[in-house]
Scaffold this motif. Structure first.
Motif, PDB file in Angstrom:
ATOM      1  N   GLU A 178      21.739  31.229  42.396  1.00 48.45           N
ATOM      2  CA  GLU A 178      22.803  30.693  43.236  1.00 48.45           C
ATOM      3  C   GLU A 178      23.544  31.838  43.914  1.00 48.45           C
ATOM      4  N   ASP A 179      23.812  31.672  45.208  1.00 49.95           N
ATOM      5  CA  ASP A 179      24.586  32.660  45.956  1.00 49.95           C
ATOM      6  C   ASP A 179      26.050  32.247  45.969  1.00 49.95           C
ATOM      7  N   LEU A 180      26.913  33.183  45.612  1.00 54.27           N
ATOM      8  CA  LEU A 180      28.351  32.915  45.545  1.00 54.27           C
ATOM      9  C   LEU A 180      29.094  33.790  46.540  1.00 54.27           C
ATOM     10  N   GLU A 181      30.232  33.291  47.010  1.00 46.56           N
ATOM     11  CA  GLU A 181      31.057  34.044  47.949  1.00 46.56           C
ATOM     12  C   GLU A 181      32.259  34.641  47.214  1.00 46.56           C
ATOM     13  N   VAL A 182      32.469  35.927  47.412  1.00 53.52           N
ATOM     14  CA  VAL A 182      33.625  36.592  46.792  1.00 53.52           C
ATOM     15  C   VAL A 182      34.873  36.195  47.562  1.00 53.52           C
ATOM     16  N   THR A 183      35.737  35.425  46.913  1.00 51.50           N
ATOM     17  CA  THR A 183      36.951  34.922  47.557  1.00 51.50           C
ATOM     18  C   THR A 183      38.198  35.683  47.129  1.00 51.50           C
ATOM     19  N   ALA A 184      38.097  36.466  46.055  1.00 54.82           N
ATOM     20  CA  ALA A 184      39.268  37.224  45.588  1.00 54.82           C
ATOM     21  C   ALA A 184      38.790  38.396  44.738  1.00 54.82           C
ATOM     22  N   VAL A 185      39.609  39.437  44.723  1.00 56.74           N
ATOM     23  CA  VAL A 185      39.375  40.584  43.841  1.00 56.74           C
ATOM     24  C   VAL A 185      40.658  40.819  43.054  1.00 56.74           C
ATOM     25  N   PHE A 186      40.548  40.775  41.729  1.00 48.97           N
ATOM     26  CA  PHE A 186      41.730  41.004  40.886  1.00 48.97           C
ATOM     27  C   PHE A 186      41.665  42.392  40.267  1.00 48.97           C
ATOM     28  N   ASP A 187      42.817  42.922  39.949  1.00 48.96           N
ATOM     29  CA  ASP A 187      42.872  44.255  39.346  1.00 48.96           C
ATOM     30  C   ASP A 187      42.229  44.222  37.964  1.00 48.96           C
ATOM     31  N   ASP A 188      41.700  45.364  37.527  1.00 48.55           N
ATOM     32  CA  ASP A 188      41.101  45.430  36.192  1.00 48.55           C
ATOM     33  C   ASP A 188      42.134  45.013  35.150  1.00 48.55           C
ATOM     34  N   LEU A 189      41.698  44.249  34.189  1.00 45.05           N
ATOM     35  CA  LEU A 189      42.611  43.677  33.208  1.00 45.05           C
ATOM     36  C   LEU A 189      43.207  44.749  32.304  1.00 45.05           C
ATOM     37  N   PRO A 190      44.483  44.608  31.951  1.00 46.99           N
ATOM     38  CA  PRO A 190      45.100  45.585  31.046  1.00 46.99           C
ATOM     39  C   PRO A 190      44.505  45.471  29.641  1.00 46.99           C
ATOM     40  N   ALA A 191      44.599  46.543  28.882  1.00 45.43           N
ATOM     41  CA  ALA A 191      44.029  46.556  27.527  1.00 45.43           C
ATOM     42  C   ALA A 191      44.719  45.554  26.614  1.00 45.43           C
ATOM     43  N   ASN A 192      45.983  45.202  26.933  1.00 49.03           N
ATOM     44  CA  ASN A 192      46.708  44.273  26.068  1.00 49.03           C
ATOM     45  C   ASN A 192      46.574  42.819  26.531  1.00 49.03           C
ATOM     46  N   SER A 193      45.469  42.524  27.192  1.00 45.69           N
ATOM     47  CA  SER A 193      45.127  41.141  27.515  1.00 45.69           C
ATOM     48  C   SER A 193      44.076  40.670  26.521  1.00 45.69           C
ATOM     49  N   SER A 194      44.337  39.541  25.859  1.00 45.01           N
ATOM     50  CA  SER A 194      43.349  39.035  24.897  1.00 45.01           C
ATOM     51  C   SER A 194      42.096  38.543  25.605  1.00 45.01           C
ATOM     52  N   MET A 195      42.231  38.100  26.853  1.00 44.71           N
ATOM     53  CA  MET A 195      41.070  37.755  27.671  1.00 44.71           C
ATOM     54  C   MET A 195      40.576  39.016  28.365  1.00 44.71           C
ATOM     55  N   GLN A 196      39.304  39.274  28.280  1.00 42.64           N
ATOM     56  CA  GLN A 196      38.711  40.408  28.971  1.00 42.64           C
ATOM     57  C   GLN A 196      37.491  39.891  29.732  1.00 42.64           C
ATOM     58  N   PHE A 197      37.510  40.016  31.045  1.00 45.14           N
ATOM     59  CA  PHE A 197      36.408  39.484  31.857  1.00 45.14           C
ATOM     60  C   PHE A 197      36.298  40.256  33.156  1.00 45.14           C
ATOM     61  N   ASP A 198      35.124  40.159  33.772  1.00 44.99           N
ATOM     62  CA  ASP A 198      34.859  40.843  35.039  1.00 44.99           C
ATOM     63  C   ASP A 198      34.827  39.881  36.220  1.00 44.99           C
ATOM     64  N   PHE A 199      34.685  38.586  35.947  1.00 45.28           N
ATOM     65  CA  PHE A 199      34.655  37.614  37.036  1.00 45.28           C
ATOM     66  C   PHE A 199      35.142  36.260  36.540  1.00 45.28           C
ATOM     67  N   VAL A 200      35.538  35.422  37.490  1.00 47.44           N
ATOM     68  CA  VAL A 200      35.918  34.034  37.192  1.00 47.44           C
ATOM     69  C   VAL A 200      35.270  33.142  38.239  1.00 47.44           C
ATOM     70  N   ARG A 201      34.529  32.137  37.776  1.00 48.91           N
ATOM     71  CA  ARG A 201      33.908  31.167  38.670  1.00 48.91           C
ATOM     72  C   ARG A 201      34.704  29.867  38.682  1.00 48.91           C
ATOM     73  N   SER A 202      34.448  29.043  39.673  1.00 48.55           N
ATOM     74  CA  SER A 202      35.189  27.796  39.845  1.00 48.55           C
ATOM     75  C   SER A 202      34.789  26.751  38.811  1.00 48.55           C
ATOM     76  N   TRP A 203      35.789  26.028  38.294  1.00 51.55           N
ATOM     77  CA  TRP A 203      35.536  24.956  37.335  1.00 51.55           C
ATOM     78  C   TRP A 203      34.771  23.794  37.974  1.00 51.55           C
ATOM     79  N   ILE A 204      34.872  23.675  39.263  1.00 47.90           N
ATOM     80  CA  ILE A 204      34.139  22.619  39.976  1.00 47.90           C
ATOM     81  C   ILE A 204      32.642  22.783  39.733  1.00 47.90           C
TER      82      ILE A 204
END
Length: 792
Positions: A178-204
């Protein structure tokens, strides 16, 4: 005046180099320990506290009543977030969230000639409006508004497109399908975030690709909400308690309730007991906070004992000062000032030690801690630590020395009263009680971790490799299996959904003849391939494994012993049970094996056969010593059959070890701090031995004149201290048992606390204490009695 006090304090330090070194070094170790733990505790408390809407962010958890039990967890229905937002006006935002790949696996991306694996999630369109993950490019409300949208991290943008600006609007291929379109770029997550991820896809897209989401009886995703600022959490919680019954019928055999937990609190409070939030990492935070306080107290007690041991040398100074008009308050101020000066020197050394040890400490804890020199609050806390430590350490010596009678000092020297002697002994008992407590704790934690690592899980996790089923391996699994089976060193190949150590899926839709209609039992459910039992080296209690020789196995089931007991069949093999709307025959009962951590009891398990299941894990059993050669051959096969995906694998034993990461950290830290505590305590014992030997100089001389041997005198002096250590045992052992027994309750499978653990702790402490005091005892016993009696 202050300048004069400083000169006197400095001269005293220089004059008594040995005592000054022990004092300063002991305090430095205690302060070092406190600073390290302070940094760790502060980092733990800071996790997820950076979200600007944190006061209004909540995670939904479910409380389930069935089979006479109350369980709770964070898995919820896939459509819950959207329906809550539609129907509960107190909600401003809501978002579901689930992993984009199976636990332990990553997703593959391709852009241009670059292919790489990244970790990420599916999430709702409100996600970036709720959580404070700054967007470098794109808009929060539009970042996940279409099924082909993807938001990526700065690291991922740099990796595939050069920078964030260049990434926006570009196409990136996901899992080669599947080809996806980059719609946003977020800053690298801080070390004190319990969630650590490199991308987020749509729930749809998640709902589109997972038909089961629309069934309100299925759970897996997490659900997060943000309340409006005027909403009352308790009222909202009461309002949504039975919300899911708007979408499914009530079952007399079970009940499900929704509840809220503050999202910033979840990291430290994530354990459940009887359906209620009950502890979590916060227990370790409290534990090490106490360790920091106790270790610093032990160091301060050292200072008291050592300062008191030197009191004879300061007695005439105090007496002379009193004769020429010094008041007691000025003397107390002087001695506390000296203690603060010592603390200042100690904290400078402690900071140097912390700087040296931080890389190793970070390696053990998995943190990225550093000393926050740029933050004024750090210096304020440090100043407070200096003052508190100085006052705590210097208070008793200051009061003791300033209370001396000048007439008595000049006439007969310093003589400690019964109260002073008793107080010093209490301090030593307190020191060693804490040390013994830490040693027993270290032994119990070590034994439990060793038990976890060596326990027979019911399968052999050594020489077992996991390869994720992804890309073309989905359709080429049978080809892969045939090729792999011919590789020298490979014994067996099979597959399963998820992995053997993480079977998260559960179902209540298991029916059998004679089942109480008002009873719902939760079964862990697995989907496996041929040769699963053989590859895992499981043992059959009855029946057989799935086999190609029986075409009927496509509708058959294998259960574990716990499931067989729960169903109640005397001879389950050949009996019929129904999974949802699919009846099938039980062809085998496998002996119980652990498919989750030892924190949890083994659940009833049911497994069905599906060689064509489209995701999960390939299980490969390898001969010992052949792993390196096998991995080389597997990589070649994967590149041939699945060229668009980098070869990925993990070892079963390493995945299992990750389940106990927190406990492993606690085990290592407890050993380190237990060693520090006993070492610092022995410095204090050395000080008391020195003081006692000085106090009993004339007595020792008289005893020698009367014929006492060196051994007699050394034994007499050492015996007094060993009595104090013995009292410490009596106090510490029951406390240690209560504390560690409570900690072990976090494990469904655990060791027993045995007598020998206390014996080892006691013997080690006695040996160390004896070595500490023996030097001063023997030295005092060897003194010429003529010199001893001249002290009069």
């Amino acid at each position: 005046m202050f300048g004069n006090y400083f000169k006197i304090a400095w001269r005293s330090l220089i004059r008594n180099k040995a005592f000054s070194f022990i004092n300063i070094f002991g305090l430095a170790l205690g302060l070092m320990c406190s600073i390290l733990i302070m940094l760790w505790v502060n980092d733990e408390y800071s996790v997820d506290r950076f979200h600007s809407n944190g006061d209004y962010l909540y995670q939904i958890y479910e409380r389930q009543y069935y089979d006479g039990k109350i369980n709770a967890g964070y898995s919820t229905q896939g459509l819950l977030a959207d329906e809550l937002k539609k129907n509960v006006p107190e909600l401003q935002y809501a978002s579901a969230m689930d992993r984009a790949a199976a636990p332990g696996a990553s997703s593959t991306f391709e852009a241009g000639n670059k292919i790489n694996k990244m970790d990420g999630y599916f999430a709702g369109s409100d996600f970036f409006s709720m959580f404070s993950y700054p967007l470098l490019k794109g808009k929060a409300d539009a970042a996940l508004s279409s099924p082909s949208a993807i938001a990526i991290s700065r690291k991922m943008a740099d990796m595939f497109f050069g920078d964030a600006a260049n990434a926006i609007g570009k196409t990136i291929r996901y899992e080669n399908k599947e080809d996806l379109e980059v719609t946003a770029v977020f800053d690298d997550l801080p070390a004190n975030s319990s969630m650590q991820f490199d991308f987020v896809r749509s729930w749809i897209a998640y709902v589109r690709d997972n038909a089961w989401v629309k069934n309100w009886g299925n759970t897996s995703p997490s659900t997060y909400i943000q309340l409006r600022k005027d909403a009352e959490p308790k009222k909202v919680e009461a309002k949504i308690k039975h919300f899911i019954y708007n979408y499914r019928q009530k079952d007399p055999a079970s009940r499900t309730e929704l509840a809220l937990q503050s999202y910033p609190d979840k990291y430290l409070h994530s354990n459940f007991s009887d359906g209620q939030i009950n502890g979590g990492r916060i227990e370790y935070v409290h534990l090490f906070t106490l360790v920091a306080i106790f270790t610093l107290l032990i160091a301060c007690i050292n200072f008291m004992n050592l300062a008191t041991a030197q009191s004879g040398k300061r007695a005439k100074e105090v007496g002379l000062r009193k004769v020429i008009g010094a008041v007691r308050s000025s003397l107390i101020g002087q001695f506390i000032g000296e203690a603060v000066l010592l603390t200042l020197v100690s904290i400078f050394i402690a900071i140097l030690l912390v700087v040296l040890l931080l890389p190793a400490f970070n390696s053990v804890t998995g943190k990225q801690l550093s000393l926050p020199f740029n933050y004024p609050m750090f210096w304020i806390i440090l100043a407070g630590l200096i003052v508190v430590t100085g006052l705590t350490a210097g208070s008793y010596p200051a009061i003791f020395l300033s209370s001396m009678n000048p007439v008595q000092v000049f006439k007969s020297g310093i003589k400690a009263g019964w109260g002073a002697v008793f107080f010093r002994k209490v301090l030593v008992v307190f020191q060693f009680s804490l040390s013994v407590l830490l040693i027993v704790g270290m032994i119990v934690i070590y034994r439990q971790m060793n038990y976890i690592q060596s326990r027979n899980l019911g399968y052999d996790r050594d020489n077992l490799i996991y390869v994720p089923i992804e890309g073309d391996l989905v359709k080429n699994y049978s080809v892969f299996k045939n090729k792999a089976a011919n590789v020298p060193g490979i014994i067996n190949v099979s597959k399963m959904r998820n992995s053997p150590t993480i079977i998260e899926h559960h179902t209540g839709s298991i029916y059998w003849q004679g089942k109480d209609p008002n009873l719902e039992v939760s079964f862990a459910d697995g989907v496996v391939g041929y040769d699963f039992v053989k590859t895992m080296k499981l043992e059959m209690a009855a029946g057989r494994d799935f086999s190609k020789e029986f075409s009927s196995d496509s509708t058959a089931y294998i259960i574990n012993e716990t499931a067989a007991k729960r169903i109640g069949y005397q001879d389950p093999v050949g009996q019929t049970i129904k999974w949802g709307n699919h009846p099938g025959t039980i062809i085998g009962v496998v002996k119980d094996f652990h498919f989750n951590s030892l924190h949890q009891a083994i659940d009833p398990l049911i497994m069905r056969l599906d060689e064509n299941w489209s995701w999960g894990t390939i299980l490969i059993r390898v001969q010992g010593g052949k792993t390196k050669d096998v991995l080389t051959q597997l990589e070649k096969i994967c590149k041939e059959l699945n060229p668009k995906f980098p070869f990925a694998y993990q070892f079963s034993d390493l995945e299992y070890a990750r389940l106990y990461k927190s406990e492993q950290v606690v085990s290592k830290l407890s050993g380190f701090f237990a060693f520090l505590a006993i070492f610092i305590s022995c410095l204090g014992l050395f000080g008391l031995a020195t003081f006692t030997a000085a106090q009993r100089t004339k007595e020792i001389g008289v005893r020698k004149v009367l014929g006492a041997s060196v051994a007699n005198i050394a034994g007499m002096l050492s015996g007094d201290f060993l009595k104090l250590v013995g009292i410490a045992f009596i106090i510490a052992f029951p406390v240690a048992w209560l504390v560690m027994n409570n900690w072990l309750q976090n494990f469904a499978y655990k060791i027993n606390i045995e007598w020998w653990m206390f014996a080892v702790a006691g013997f080690a402490t006695v040996c160390i204490a004896l070595l500490t005091v023996s030097y001063q005892s023997i030295k005092a016993a060897l003194n010429n009695p003529v010199n001893s009696l001249r002290t009069e």
